[in-house]
Design a protein around this motif. Sequence first.
Motif, PDB file in Angstrom:
ATOM      1  N   LYS A 148       0.843  -1.190   0.000  1.00 12.77           N
ATOM      2  CA  LYS A 148       0.000   0.000   0.000  1.00 12.77           C
ATOM      3  C   LYS A 148       0.878   1.240   0.000  1.00 12.77           C
ATOM      4  N   LEU A 149       0.370   2.295  -0.593  1.00 12.10           N
ATOM      5  CA  LEU A 149       1.062   3.579  -0.666  1.00 12.10           C
ATOM      6  C   LEU A 149       0.326   4.563   0.227  1.00 12.10           C
ATOM      7  N   SER A 150       1.046   5.225   1.132  1.00 11.44           N
ATOM      8  CA  SER A 150       0.423   6.132   2.095  1.00 11.44           C
ATOM      9  C   SER A 150       1.013   7.530   1.980  1.00 11.44           C
ATOM     10  N   ASN A 151       0.153   8.518   2.109  1.00 14.02           N
ATOM     11  CA  ASN A 151       0.585   9.916   2.191  1.00 14.02           C
ATOM     12  C   ASN A 151       0.803  10.233   3.666  1.00 14.02           C
ATOM     13  N   ILE A 152       2.053  10.345   4.087  1.00 16.62           N
ATOM     14  CA  ILE A 152       2.371  10.588   5.495  1.00 16.62           C
ATOM     15  C   ILE A 152       2.754  12.047   5.747  1.00 16.62           C
ATOM     16  N   GLY A 153       2.645  12.870   4.722  1.00 15.90           N
ATOM     17  CA  GLY A 153       3.029  14.265   4.854  1.00 15.90           C
ATOM     18  C   GLY A 153       1.839  15.175   5.091  1.00 15.90           C
ATOM     19  N   ASP A 154       2.073  16.448   4.906  1.00 16.33           N
ATOM     20  CA  ASP A 154       1.024  17.443   5.118  1.00 16.33           C
ATOM     21  C   ASP A 154       0.684  18.170   3.826  1.00 16.33           C
ATOM     22  N   GLU A 155       0.923  17.492   2.696  1.00 15.16           N
ATOM     23  CA  GLU A 155       0.624  18.079   1.403  1.00 15.16           C
ATOM     24  C   GLU A 155      -0.220  17.113   0.571  1.00 15.16           C
ATOM     25  N   VAL A 156      -1.056  17.656  -0.300  1.00 11.35           N
ATOM     26  CA  VAL A 156      -1.821  16.846  -1.245  1.00 11.35           C
ATOM     27  C   VAL A 156      -0.907  16.470  -2.407  1.00 11.35           C
ATOM     28  N   LEU A 157      -0.892  15.188  -2.765  1.00 14.62           N
ATOM     29  CA  LEU A 157      -0.056  14.706  -3.865  1.00 14.62           C
ATOM     30  C   LEU A 157      -0.937  14.468  -5.089  1.00 14.62           C
ATOM     31  N   GLU A 158      -0.524  15.030  -6.227  1.00  8.86           N
ATOM     32  CA  GLU A 158      -1.334  14.951  -7.439  1.00  8.86           C
ATOM     33  C   GLU A 158      -0.527  14.385  -8.604  1.00  8.86           C
ATOM     34  N   ASP A 159      -1.261  13.759  -9.530  1.00  9.35           N
ATOM     35  CA  ASP A 159      -0.673  13.229 -10.767  1.00  9.35           C
ATOM     36  C   ASP A 159       0.551  12.356 -10.458  1.00  9.35           C
ATOM     37  N   TYR A 160       0.341  11.341  -9.639  1.00 12.30           N
ATOM     38  CA  TYR A 160       1.473  10.533  -9.178  1.00 12.30           C
ATOM     39  C   TYR A 160       1.457   9.128  -9.776  1.00 12.30           C
ATOM     40  N   LYS A 161       2.653   8.545  -9.813  1.00  9.11           N
ATOM     41  CA  LYS A 161       2.862   7.161 -10.226  1.00  9.11           C
ATOM     42  C   LYS A 161       3.980   6.575  -9.380  1.00  9.11           C
ATOM     43  N   VAL A 162       4.025   5.236  -9.346  1.00  6.52           N
ATOM     44  CA  VAL A 162       5.105   4.545  -8.642  1.00  6.52           C
ATOM     45  C   VAL A 162       5.717   3.509  -9.589  1.00  6.52           C
ATOM     46  N   TYR A 163       7.031   3.506  -9.671  1.00  5.21           N
ATOM     47  CA  TYR A 163       7.744   2.541 -10.509  1.00  5.21           C
ATOM     48  C   TYR A 163       8.476   1.549  -9.602  1.00  5.21           C
ATOM     49  N   LEU A 164       8.340   0.261  -9.924  1.00  2.93           N
ATOM     50  CA  LEU A 164       8.898  -0.807  -9.092  1.00  2.93           C
ATOM     51  C   LEU A 164       9.911  -1.632  -9.890  1.00  2.93           C
ATOM     52  N   THR A 165      11.012  -1.963  -9.244  1.00  2.00           N
ATOM     53  CA  THR A 165      12.012  -2.847  -9.837  1.00  2.00           C
ATOM     54  C   THR A 165      12.369  -3.923  -8.819  1.00  2.00           C
ATOM     55  N   PHE A 166      12.149  -5.192  -9.190  1.00  2.00           N
ATOM     56  CA  PHE A 166      12.466  -6.309  -8.306  1.00  2.00           C
ATOM     57  C   PHE A 166      13.866  -6.825  -8.621  1.00  2.00           C
ATOM     58  N   ILE A 167      14.684  -6.947  -7.597  1.00  2.00           N
ATOM     59  CA  ILE A 167      16.038  -7.467  -7.733  1.00  2.00           C
ATOM     60  C   ILE A 167      16.100  -8.859  -7.089  1.00  2.00           C
ATOM     61  N   ASN A 168      16.634  -9.836  -7.821  1.00  2.00           N
ATOM     62  CA  ASN A 168      16.785 -11.236  -7.390  1.00  2.00           C
ATOM     63  C   ASN A 168      15.512 -12.057  -7.582  1.00  2.00           C
ATOM     64  N   ALA A 169      14.520 -11.541  -8.267  1.00  7.95           N
ATOM     65  CA  ALA A 169      13.320 -12.322  -8.587  1.00  7.95           C
ATOM     66  C   ALA A 169      13.418 -12.769 -10.044  1.00  7.95           C
ATOM     67  N   SER A 170      13.102 -14.044 -10.310  1.00  7.49           N
ATOM     68  CA  SER A 170      13.232 -14.562 -11.667  1.00  7.49           C
ATOM     69  C   SER A 170      12.038 -14.223 -12.545  1.00  7.49           C
ATOM     70  N   SER A 171      10.863 -13.988 -11.938  1.00 11.93           N
ATOM     71  CA  SER A 171       9.696 -13.555 -12.697  1.00 11.93           C
ATOM     72  C   SER A 171       8.747 -12.812 -11.764  1.00 11.93           C
ATOM     73  N   ILE A 172       8.050 -11.810 -12.320  1.00 11.35           N
ATOM     74  CA  ILE A 172       7.144 -10.964 -11.540  1.00 11.35           C
ATOM     75  C   ILE A 172       5.903 -10.683 -12.379  1.00 11.35           C
ATOM     76  N   ASP A 173       4.747 -10.594 -11.723  1.00  9.45           N
ATOM     77  CA  ASP A 173       3.514 -10.288 -12.444  1.00  9.45           C
ATOM     78  C   ASP A 173       2.463  -9.816 -11.447  1.00  9.45           C
ATOM     79  N   SER A 174       1.385  -9.251 -11.974  1.00  7.74           N
ATOM     80  CA  SER A 174       0.212  -8.959 -11.151  1.00  7.74           C
ATOM     81  C   SER A 174      -0.566 -10.259 -10.960  1.00  7.74           C
ATOM     82  N   VAL A 175      -1.096 -10.476  -9.768  1.00  2.00           N
ATOM     83  CA  VAL A 175      -1.850 -11.698  -9.507  1.00  2.00           C
ATOM     84  C   VAL A 175      -3.134 -11.686 -10.334  1.00  2.00           C
TER      85      VAL A 175
END
Length: 358
Positions: free
Chosen positions: A223-250
């Motif tokens: 989960k992604l949480s906003n822990i600050g005191d500002e509104v976050l807009e137009d956001y994305k998160v990029y993920l890179t797995f290291i040491n995993a042979s395969s990755i996918d969405s369930v």
Amino acid sequence: MGFSKEIKDELLVLCARHCCVCNRPVRLKMEIHHIHPKEKGGEDTFENAIPLCFDCHCDAGHYNPKHPKGLKFSPEELRKHKTRWFQKVQDNNIQPPKVELVKLSFQDSDFDGVFKPVFVKEVTIYNDRNLHKRTYELLGKDPMEFLIDFKKKNDPFSPYSIQFLNKIETYDDYIDFLNEDKIELDDIEKNKDCQPIVHSAPGLINFSSRTEINLSNCVLSLKLSNIGDEVLEDYKVYLTFINASSIDSVNKKRTFYDLHEYSYNVLFDRDGKGEFEPNSNVLVQKDSVLIDDICFRVKPDTKEVIIDWQFLARGYSTNGSIKLKIESVIEDVEKNKFVEKPEEMDEKIRFLPKLDFN
């Protein structure tokens, strides 16, 4: 008039946005204090300024040697604090405190970050092809005797019938039958499917679909949480797995017949790099958004998987990493093959995914 912007900027850089007295990293909660009070002729100069946190600024106040309680900071003491802290920042390359507005964490707060995938270690041992024949001959029995009786009990119309058993006529046919892999499962080098559950087509006997549960695969809920005191807009998160042979969405399909077109807020490319794009492009303060479950596969000897993540939003960006501990469970299985010269054959070892079926 107060201190100029140039003086304030220079002071904040030199103190690395730490208080010059208590040395705490305070980021935005700072004030520039007049060492010699302005109402007593103190000037708005660099030499007469010191960056302080709110608490130390209150304690500093204006020095009065006749104050009945406590000893407030004197101008001489503040100047020494300022000089020493600026020197410490320079000598130790102290950086301004990082702004933390978001946090990427496990959906289950009790999860300790340890995965225990199960693998099957298949060891193939090679035996003398004529071992059975010699054993039966020493006992004065026909090597085919037990097989003849077994064939009589093999009802070809039964769903439990052993296919091709009735075609075995000789001892060599029997050994070939034992050597034959009835179901040759792909090892983990070939079978890299990281889905935890796969729904297969209905069988010819009971006409019901089969569910394959892969115990070698790991499922991660973030989960992604906003822990600050500002509104976050137009956001994305990029993920890179290291040491995993395969990755996918369930896969969200519930049965083989589930034809619903599901949507996913995180998708991975062939290189295993993922992009989380939320349904809403606004994340307000103290709010969280769930990332669709992610599945991944590791090798049996993997000890750790690292997830490097990067958060990008309008006017703000940050990054971080999450470490996952891997404690693989290995189940040993022995497989026998019968050959002419077993002494010339080395043991064959394969690692297979651990499968369960419903």
